[in-house]
Design a protein around this motif. Structure first.
Motif, PDB file in Angstrom:
ATOM      1  N   ALA A  27       0.826  -1.209   0.000  1.00 45.30           N
ATOM      2  CA  ALA A  27       0.000   0.000   0.000  1.00 45.30           C
ATOM      3  C   ALA A  27       0.860   1.260   0.000  1.00 45.30           C
ATOM      4  N   PHE A  28       1.902   1.273   0.826  1.00 46.39           N
ATOM      5  CA  PHE A  28       2.745   2.465   0.950  1.00 46.39           C
ATOM      6  C   PHE A  28       3.538   2.723  -0.325  1.00 46.39           C
ATOM      7  N   GLU A  29       4.109   1.671  -0.904  1.00 43.39           N
ATOM      8  CA  GLU A  29       4.875   1.832  -2.143  1.00 43.39           C
ATOM      9  C   GLU A  29       3.972   2.302  -3.273  1.00 43.39           C
ATOM     10  N   ASN A  30       2.757   1.770  -3.315  1.00 45.04           N
ATOM     11  CA  ASN A  30       1.805   2.176  -4.346  1.00 45.04           C
ATOM     12  C   ASN A  30       1.371   3.624  -4.135  1.00 45.04           C
ATOM     13  N   TYR A  31       1.178   3.982  -2.877  1.00 39.28           N
ATOM     14  CA  TYR A  31       0.769   5.354  -2.541  1.00 39.28           C
ATOM     15  C   TYR A  31       1.792   6.372  -3.025  1.00 39.28           C
ATOM     16  N   LYS A  32       3.063   6.070  -2.866  1.00 36.68           N
ATOM     17  CA  LYS A  32       4.109   6.998  -3.267  1.00 36.68           C
ATOM     18  C   LYS A  32       4.070   7.284  -4.770  1.00 36.68           C
ATOM     19  N   LYS A  33       3.569   6.330  -5.547  1.00 34.14           N
ATOM     20  CA  LYS A  33       3.507   6.505  -6.992  1.00 34.14           C
ATOM     21  C   LYS A  33       2.365   7.425  -7.426  1.00 34.14           C
ATOM     22  N   ILE A  34       1.330   7.520  -6.615  1.00 34.79           N
ATOM     23  CA  ILE A  34       0.135   8.253  -7.047  1.00 34.79           C
ATOM     24  C   ILE A  34      -0.176   9.488  -6.196  1.00 34.79           C
ATOM     25  N   ALA A  35       0.530   9.678  -5.093  1.00 38.05           N
ATOM     26  CA  ALA A  35       0.190  10.742  -4.133  1.00 38.05           C
ATOM     27  C   ALA A  35       0.207  12.136  -4.758  1.00 38.05           C
ATOM     28  N   LEU A  36       1.303  12.492  -5.419  1.00 29.77           N
ATOM     29  CA  LEU A  36       1.454  13.846  -5.944  1.00 29.77           C
ATOM     30  C   LEU A  36       0.421  14.140  -7.035  1.00 29.77           C
ATOM     31  N   TYR A  37       0.282  13.228  -7.975  1.00 28.57           N
ATOM     32  CA  TYR A  37      -0.627  13.448  -9.104  1.00 28.57           C
ATOM     33  C   TYR A  37      -2.072  13.533  -8.626  1.00 28.57           C
ATOM     34  N   SER A  38      -2.471  12.581  -7.784  1.00 25.28           N
ATOM     35  CA  SER A  38      -3.852  12.573  -7.285  1.00 25.28           C
ATOM     36  C   SER A  38      -4.114  13.799  -6.409  1.00 25.28           C
ATOM     37  N   GLY A  39      -3.110  14.217  -5.634  1.00 29.82           N
ATOM     38  CA  GLY A  39      -3.260  15.385  -4.780  1.00 29.82           C
ATOM     39  C   GLY A  39      -3.511  16.654  -5.578  1.00 29.82           C
ATOM     40  N   LEU A  40      -2.804  16.815  -6.677  1.00 32.88           N
ATOM     41  CA  LEU A  40      -2.995  17.987  -7.516  1.00 32.88           C
ATOM     42  C   LEU A  40      -4.386  18.006  -8.136  1.00 32.88           C
ATOM     43  N   ILE A  41      -4.865  16.837  -8.535  1.00 29.43           N
ATOM     44  CA  ILE A  41      -6.211  16.746  -9.098  1.00 29.43           C
ATOM     45  C   ILE A  41      -7.255  17.129  -8.050  1.00 29.43           C
ATOM     46  N   ILE A  42      -7.091  16.589  -6.839  1.00 26.66           N
ATOM     47  CA  ILE A  42      -8.036  16.884  -5.755  1.00 26.66           C
ATOM     48  C   ILE A  42      -8.006  18.363  -5.407  1.00 26.66           C
ATOM     49  N   LEU A  43      -6.810  18.952  -5.400  1.00 28.59           N
ATOM     50  CA  LEU A  43      -6.673  20.376  -5.086  1.00 28.59           C
ATOM     51  C   LEU A  43      -7.462  21.233  -6.069  1.00 28.59           C
ATOM     52  N   VAL A  44      -7.303  20.967  -7.341  1.00 24.32           N
ATOM     53  CA  VAL A  44      -8.011  21.745  -8.367  1.00 24.32           C
ATOM     54  C   VAL A  44      -9.527  21.561  -8.228  1.00 24.32           C
ATOM     55  N   THR A  46     -11.194  20.652  -5.589  1.00 25.81           N
ATOM     56  CA  THR A  46     -11.651  21.239  -4.324  1.00 25.81           C
ATOM     57  C   THR A  46     -11.889  22.732  -4.479  1.00 25.81           C
ATOM     58  N   ILE A  47     -10.973  23.410  -5.146  1.00 20.35           N
ATOM     59  CA  ILE A  47     -11.121  24.852  -5.378  1.00 20.35           C
ATOM     60  C   ILE A  47     -12.387  25.129  -6.185  1.00 20.35           C
ATOM     61  N   ILE A  48     -12.616  24.313  -7.216  1.00 19.13           N
ATOM     62  CA  ILE A  48     -13.800  24.498  -8.062  1.00 19.13           C
ATOM     63  C   ILE A  48     -15.082  24.266  -7.259  1.00 19.13           C
ATOM     64  N   ILE A  49     -15.105  23.195  -6.447  1.00 24.19           N
ATOM     65  CA  ILE A  49     -16.296  22.850  -5.665  1.00 24.19           C
ATOM     66  C   ILE A  49     -16.585  23.920  -4.612  1.00 24.19           C
ATOM     67  N   VAL A  50     -15.541  24.408  -3.928  1.00 23.46           N
ATOM     68  CA  VAL A  50     -15.719  25.442  -2.896  1.00 23.46           C
ATOM     69  C   VAL A  50     -16.269  26.720  -3.518  1.00 23.46           C
ATOM     70  N   MET A  51     -15.729  27.096  -4.659  1.00 17.73           N
ATOM     71  CA  MET A  51     -16.203  28.302  -5.335  1.00 17.73           C
ATOM     72  C   MET A  51     -17.663  28.143  -5.766  1.00 17.73           C
ATOM     73  N   ALA A  52     -18.005  26.957  -6.275  1.00 23.30           N
ATOM     74  CA  ALA A  52     -19.385  26.696  -6.688  1.00 23.30           C
ATOM     75  C   ALA A  52     -20.329  26.720  -5.491  1.00 23.30           C
ATOM     76  N   TYR A  53     -19.882  26.114  -4.376  1.00 27.78           N
ATOM     77  CA  TYR A  53     -20.698  26.083  -3.150  1.00 27.78           C
ATOM     78  C   TYR A  53     -20.957  27.498  -2.634  1.00 27.78           C
ATOM     79  N   MET A  54     -19.913  28.312  -2.582  1.00 22.02           N
ATOM     80  CA  MET A  54     -20.062  29.681  -2.102  1.00 22.02           C
ATOM     81  C   MET A  54     -20.987  30.485  -3.005  1.00 22.02           C
ATOM     82  N   GLY A  55     -20.868  30.245  -4.303  1.00 24.86           N
ATOM     83  CA  GLY A  55     -21.730  30.945  -5.246  1.00 24.86           C
ATOM     84  C   GLY A  55     -23.191  30.593  -5.051  1.00 24.86           C
ATOM     85  N   ILE A  56     -23.465  29.297  -4.836  1.00 24.30           N
ATOM     86  CA  ILE A  56     -24.847  28.848  -4.633  1.00 24.30           C
ATOM     87  C   ILE A  56     -25.411  29.398  -3.332  1.00 24.30           C
ATOM     88  N   MET A  57     -24.616  29.325  -2.246  1.00 25.45           N
ATOM     89  CA  MET A  57     -25.068  29.819  -0.942  1.00 25.45           C
ATOM     90  C   MET A  57     -25.359  31.316  -0.999  1.00 25.45           C
TER      91      MET A  57
END
Length: 268
Positions: A27-44, A46-57
């Motif tokens: 699990a740990f060795e596999n995680y190291k291969k995908i952590a950075l790429y998946s993290g960047l995707i989630i970051l982008v 997350t920003i889109i979802i937060v902005m959309a949520y704030m706009g709706i509210m």
């Protein structure tokens, strides 16, 4: 070689064993291969979802809806039975719609494990065809049951009710820990995967619980890094889930013959 169904039947009759160190290291060795790429995707996202949520509210409730006092008042208000039911259905549908995206981490983990190239589209791979339907159904069943029981406990006003209510969804998630991998790698239907996961978990509850807890805690490690670090650690849970399934069944990509996958890996 045995099919997924045959392997599950063997597990029901004879049980199975897992080597903790092997699964964790995988699990740990596999995680190291995908952590950075998946993290960047989630970051982008997350920003889109937060902005959309704030706009709706803001659009529906005005700027006051973003204040902490407003959010606390909304959270603490007493809902009617109908409102609780609608809330349960709403959150369950949302969870089910997100589930194929979460399954994309398993696809990414599988690709990384086999040294196959993956990209952004990998995260949305299971939003198509039979996979979306089965993952959605399994997720919404799990979410509805968890939310219904959680809300029921809250309404009874029993001692430690709030704690129990919070724990119930996690307990249910633990028992269906392998349902999504069984769908995407074992080609099972939603109902088959839920039943099979419960059978497998109950045959080796302590080891599976250990992996479940470690995966969950490992995904929260990023909270110590100014909270934003969780974006890069949350995928560890998927990596642990993948490694656990791998150790029990072995995996080939879903396009390959699953019957040939068993026997290629050692299971202690």
């Amino acid at each position: 070689m045995k099919s997924t169904f045959d392997q599950i039947e063997d597990i029901k009759k004879n049980g199975f064993s897992l080597d903790f160190a092997t699964v964790f290291n995988h699990a740990f060795e596999n995680y190291k291969k995908i952590a950075l790429y998946s993290g960047l995707i989630i970051l982008v996202l997350t920003i889109i979802i937060v902005m959309a949520y704030m706009g709706i509210m803001i659009a529906y409730f005005g700027f006051e809806s973003l204040k902490e006092d407003y959010l606390k008042e909304f959270t603490n208000q007493n809902f009617t039975v109908v409102e609780l039911l609608m809330q349960t259905i709403g959150f369950s549908v949302l969870a089910a719609l997100i589930a194929p995206f979460s399954a994309g981490f398993l696809k990414m983990a599988d690709s990384a494990d086999k040294d196959v190239e993956f990209n952004v589209s990998t995260m949305f791979y299971y939003y198509k065809g039979k996979y979306f339907t089965q993952i959605f159904v399994a997720a919404i069943i799990t979410a509805i049951i968890g939310n219904l029981f959680s809300n029921l406990i809250k309404s009874l006003n029993i001692p430690f009710g709030d704690v129990i209510a919070i724990a119930i969804p996690y307990i249910i998630t633990y028992f269906v820990y392998l349902s999504t991998p069984l769908i995407v790698f074992g080609n099972l239907t939603a109902i088959e995967s839920l039943k099979a996961s419960i059978s497998i978990v109950t045959k080796n509850p302590l080891n599976i619980f250990a992996f479940f807890i470690i995966g969950f805690l490992g995904s929260l490690v990023g909270l110590v890094a100014c909270c934003i670090g969780i974006i890069f650690t949350v995928v560890f849970n998927s990596s642990m889930q993948y490694a656990t399934y791998f150790a029990i069944f072995g995996t080939e990509s879903e396009e390959e013959d699953s019957i040939d996958s068993i026997g290629k890996y050692d299971i202690d």
